[in-house]
Design a protein around this motif. Structure first.
Motif, mmCIF file in Angstrom:
data_model
loop_
_atom_site.group_PDB
_atom_site.id
_atom_site.type_symbol
_atom_site.label_atom_id
_atom_site.label_comp_id
_atom_site.label_asym_id
_atom_site.label_seq_id
_atom_site.Cartn_x
_atom_site.Cartn_y
_atom_site.Cartn_z
ATOM 1 N N GLN A 167 0.822 -1.218 0.000
ATOM 2 C CA GLN A 167 0.000 0.000 0.000
ATOM 3 C C GLN A 167 0.855 1.266 0.000
ATOM 4 O OE1 GLN A 167 -2.762 -0.646 3.307
ATOM 5 N NE2 GLN A 167 -4.277 -1.438 1.858
ATOM 6 N N LEU A 168 1.856 1.250 -0.874
ATOM 7 C CA LEU A 168 2.672 2.442 -1.075
ATOM 8 C C LEU A 168 2.002 3.349 -2.089
ATOM 9 C CD1 LEU A 168 6.301 0.986 -1.326
ATOM 10 C CD2 LEU A 168 5.199 2.005 0.672
ATOM 11 N N ASP A 169 2.265 4.624 -1.963
ATOM 12 C CA ASP A 169 1.800 5.569 -2.965
ATOM 13 C C ASP A 169 2.472 5.236 -4.295
ATOM 14 O OD1 ASP A 169 0.424 8.377 -3.368
ATOM 15 O OD2 ASP A 169 2.376 8.484 -4.367
ATOM 16 N N ALA A 170 1.749 5.410 -5.393
ATOM 17 C CA ALA A 170 2.284 5.065 -6.709
ATOM 18 C C ALA A 170 3.559 5.832 -7.024
ATOM 19 C CB ALA A 170 1.231 5.333 -7.783
ATOM 20 N N PHE A 171 3.683 7.047 -6.503
ATOM 21 C CA PHE A 171 4.898 7.838 -6.733
ATOM 22 C C PHE A 171 6.109 7.154 -6.115
ATOM 23 C CE2 PHE A 171 7.880 11.043 -5.098
ATOM 24 C CZ PHE A 171 8.284 11.622 -6.301
ATOM 25 N N TYR A 172 5.989 6.679 -4.881
ATOM 26 C CA TYR A 172 7.101 6.007 -4.220
ATOM 27 C C TYR A 172 7.371 4.643 -4.849
ATOM 28 C CZ TYR A 172 6.638 9.653 -0.698
ATOM 29 O OH TYR A 172 6.585 10.864 -0.069
ATOM 30 N N ALA A 173 6.318 3.962 -5.269
ATOM 31 C CA ALA A 173 6.518 2.683 -5.950
ATOM 32 C C ALA A 173 7.311 2.874 -7.242
ATOM 33 C CB ALA A 173 5.169 2.040 -6.262
ATOM 34 N N SER A 174 7.051 3.966 -7.956
ATOM 35 C CA SER A 174 7.783 4.236 -9.194
ATOM 36 C C SER A 174 9.265 4.493 -8.908
ATOM 37 C CB SER A 174 7.165 5.430 -9.921
ATOM 38 O OG SER A 174 7.363 6.631 -9.194
ATOM 39 N N ILE A 175 9.554 5.161 -7.793
ATOM 40 C CA ILE A 175 10.948 5.415 -7.420
ATOM 41 C C ILE A 175 11.665 4.102 -7.132
ATOM 42 C CG2 ILE A 175 12.440 6.428 -5.646
ATOM 43 C CD1 ILE A 175 10.466 8.715 -5.414
ATOM 44 N N ILE A 176 11.009 3.210 -6.382
ATOM 45 C CA ILE A 176 11.618 1.919 -6.051
ATOM 46 C C ILE A 176 11.901 1.113 -7.312
ATOM 47 C CG2 ILE A 176 11.191 -0.299 -4.917
ATOM 48 C CD1 ILE A 176 9.540 1.273 -2.837
ATOM 49 N N LEU A 177 10.937 1.050 -8.220
ATOM 50 C CA LEU A 177 11.105 0.263 -9.440
ATOM 51 C C LEU A 177 12.199 0.837 -10.330
ATOM 52 C CD1 LEU A 177 7.334 -0.381 -10.233
ATOM 53 C CD2 LEU A 177 9.000 -2.054 -9.417
ATOM 54 N N PHE A 178 12.237 2.158 -10.467
ATOM 55 C CA PHE A 178 13.249 2.774 -11.326
ATOM 56 C C PHE A 178 14.648 2.643 -10.734
ATOM 57 C CE2 PHE A 178 15.848 6.632 -11.930
ATOM 58 C CZ PHE A 178 16.229 6.409 -13.238
ATOM 59 N N VAL A 179 14.804 3.029 -9.479
ATOM 60 C CA VAL A 179 16.127 3.003 -8.853
ATOM 61 C C VAL A 179 16.663 1.572 -8.774
ATOM 62 C CG1 VAL A 179 17.424 3.497 -6.736
ATOM 63 C CG2 VAL A 179 15.706 5.115 -7.547
ATOM 64 N N GLY A 180 15.773 0.615 -8.460
ATOM 65 C CA GLY A 180 16.216 -0.769 -8.369
ATOM 66 C C GLY A 180 16.771 -1.297 -9.679
ATOM 67 N N ARG A 181 16.074 -1.032 -10.773
ATOM 68 C CA ARG A 181 16.546 -1.526 -12.071
ATOM 69 C C ARG A 181 17.758 -0.746 -12.567
ATOM 70 N NH1 ARG A 181 12.856 -5.175 -14.314
ATOM 71 N NH2 ARG A 181 14.526 -5.553 -15.801
ATOM 72 N N ALA A 182 17.772 0.565 -12.328
ATOM 73 C CA ALA A 182 18.938 1.363 -12.715
ATOM 74 C C ALA A 182 20.170 0.932 -11.918
ATOM 75 C CB ALA A 182 18.653 2.846 -12.510
ATOM 76 N N TRP A 183 19.981 0.672 -10.638
ATOM 77 C CA TRP A 183 21.073 0.190 -9.800
ATOM 78 C C TRP A 183 21.589 -1.155 -10.303
ATOM 79 C CZ3 TRP A 183 24.220 1.977 -6.120
ATOM 80 C CH2 TRP A 183 24.921 1.058 -5.335
#
Length: 502
Positions: free
Chosen positions: A61-77
């Motif tokens: 139940q994370l906000d979609a904005f924070y979920a997008s940060i996790i998905l982007f940073v994780g794959r970029a990392w």
């Protein structure tokens, strides 16, 4: 400036395990163990690709904005750590187990633990974003150790075996995660637009925070996948041996940017990277948003995991067909045919009225094209490496560069696509576990699983039109390189005989 050997640029240069060598041919057992060792990468990657977005939004139940940060940073990392881990491994001392295998042995427990904690909802609210971001990035770093198992250059005779295990891994990951999670599907939440359909008193008297059963289902699924991960790592460790002679780099070290200049300066490689970049982005958008599209837009909250499984099973069954098609009509034609074959179904799935049976039929047909779109472009990469070696006979030992940058660009782009797609849901007003979604969300999901992927596929295939390596050129390059290897082997034999006479 950091200097990195060519062998270090590959995520983790395990290609030495299966480097073709006429003096040390691998047994069937070695090849099977090698293939099994790559299965965890596919299982965890498929589970994360299909379910992580919906898990972060509806379970954590994370906000979609924070979920997008996790998905982007994780794959970029993940993309950034590829050359870094390769650099560290290449500097590791040789042990009695080899240079690479000890890394797998010691990284596996931490990778399994971090993967399990990705699917655990912590008992606090303020630090959730940091929790998921940390363990997602940690897992991607540790997963890099085994990731090269599916991105290595191997003999043509072994490729069907490896491809089969890869796809079986994706099916297994989808089946385990989807079926277990599907059995514990949580009730949806009524929004302002559909409150009249739900008893107000019932809503007021129940706590609709994500039920324990659903959280437990995700943990059980991740636990089973983690166990399989460990078993596969054990099989790899005891079933594969490194060849020490192949660890020696054959070229002078070069910097990261020198490596980019070298590989991107080869025209066919640059075009192939762009083709795969656009087509993989298309299917990553589809993969990352399809579960949410099925459950929210189509209304199949209790069936989306079965739809995903149908797609993966269809892709598995289609592999022998595409292997035959590839041999019969050539790689370039196979990529065109396979990738374009999925486009009508991408369009059809958003145009037809919500119907479960029709969706199953469309999903099965789409899986045939998905298999080709994911697997065939990778089969073209060895041809580019051969072409480079023919045109630059004095520049050797750069195979790892071509493979690693191929992975680097696509992983970074996948992070961008996942981040932007999830962020767009936030702008559209996505409601976590809502019984219905705003029309803007439905429209956004349709764009993400249909219009955007189709546009990216068209761009990628347009670039493929100018790809210069056809079947005639490919066969010519292979013949020239084989003659070159035979001459080198003869020269080495003559030198050895001469030295023995002296």
């Amino acid at each position: 400036m950091v200097v990195i050997d060519q062998t270090a640029f590959l995520l983790f240069p395990l290609f030495i395990f299966l480097q073709p060598d006429h003096r040390n041919r691998l047994s069937i057992c070695n090849k099977i163990c090698y293939a099994i060792g790559g299965a965890p990468y596919q299982m965890t990657g498929c589970a994360l690709g299909f379910f992580l977005q919906i898990y972060l939004l509806d379970v954590a139940q994370l906000d979609a904005f924070y979920a997008s940060i996790i998905l982007f940073v994780g794959r970029a990392w993940d993309a950034v750590t590829d050359p870094t881990v390769g650099f560290l491994v290449s500097r590791s001392p040789w042990t009695r187990f080899g240079r690479m295998l000890p890394w797998i042995l010691f990284s596996t427990p931490l990778a399994v633990l971090s993967y399990f904690l990705i699917w655990y909802v912590p008992p606090f609210e303020n630090g959730k974003v940091i929790w998921y971001l940390f363990f997602y990035c940690l897992f991607q770093t540790l997963q890099t150790v085994s990731a090269a198992l599916v991105h290595t250059r191997i003999s043509e005779s072994f490729r069907p075996c490896r491809m089969t295990v890869e796809v079986l891994g994706t099916v297994l990951g989808t089946a385990i995660q989807g079926q277990i999670v599907g059995m514990a599907n949580a009730p949806c939440l009524a929004g302002p637009g559909d409150i009249h359909t739900v008893n107000r008193r019932f809503i007021a008297s129940h706590n609709f925070s994500c039920p324990l059963s659903q959280r437990t289902a995700y943990m059980i699924a991740s636990g089973i996948i983690s166990l399989i991960y460990v078993l596969c790592a054990v099989v790899l460790f005891f079933g594969v041996r490194e060849q020490k002679e192949s660890c020696r780099p054959r070229s002078e070290p070069m910097s990261f940017f020198q490596g980019i200049k070298l590989v991107m300066g080869h025209g066919p490689y640059a075009k192939l990277v762009m083709v795969f970049l656009f087509t993989s982005l298309a299917f990553m958008l589809l993969e990352g948003n399809f579960a949410l599209f099925c459950s929210s837009t189509l209304g199949f909250r209790n069936d989306f995991q079965n739809i995903l499984l149908v797609i993966m099973l269809s892709a598995t069954l289609a592999i022998p067909f595409w292997q035959w098609f590839l041999t019969r009509f050539g790689k370039k034609t196979a990529v065109y045919t396979g990738t374009l074959s999925v486009v009508p179904f991408m369009i059809l799935v958003v145009c037809i009225k919500s119907n479960l049976i029709v969706t199953y039929v469309v999903s099965f047909a789409a899986g045939v094209g998905v298999a080709a779109a994911f697997l065939l472009p990778w089969s073209m990469l060895p041809d580019v490496v051969d072409d480079f070696q023919v045109q630059n006979p004095d520049s050797t030992g750069h195979e790892a560069l071509f493979y690693s940058f191929y992975v680097f660009f696509t992983k970074f782009a996948s992070g961008v696509s996942l981040g932007i797609s999830t962020l767009s849901l936030d702008f559209a007003g996505y409601i976590s576990r809502g019984c219905t979604q705003p029309k803007e969300v439905d429209l956004t999901l349709k764009l993400l699983v249909s219009a955007a992927p189709v546009a990216l596929i068209i761009i990628g295939l347009s670039i493929l039109y100018s790809y210069p390596i056809n079947e005639e050129r490919r066969q010519g390059n292979r013949k020239l390189l084989q003659e070159q290897r035979d001459n080198e082997a003869d020269s080495e034999t003559d030198s050895t005989e001469l030295a023995n006479m002296v």
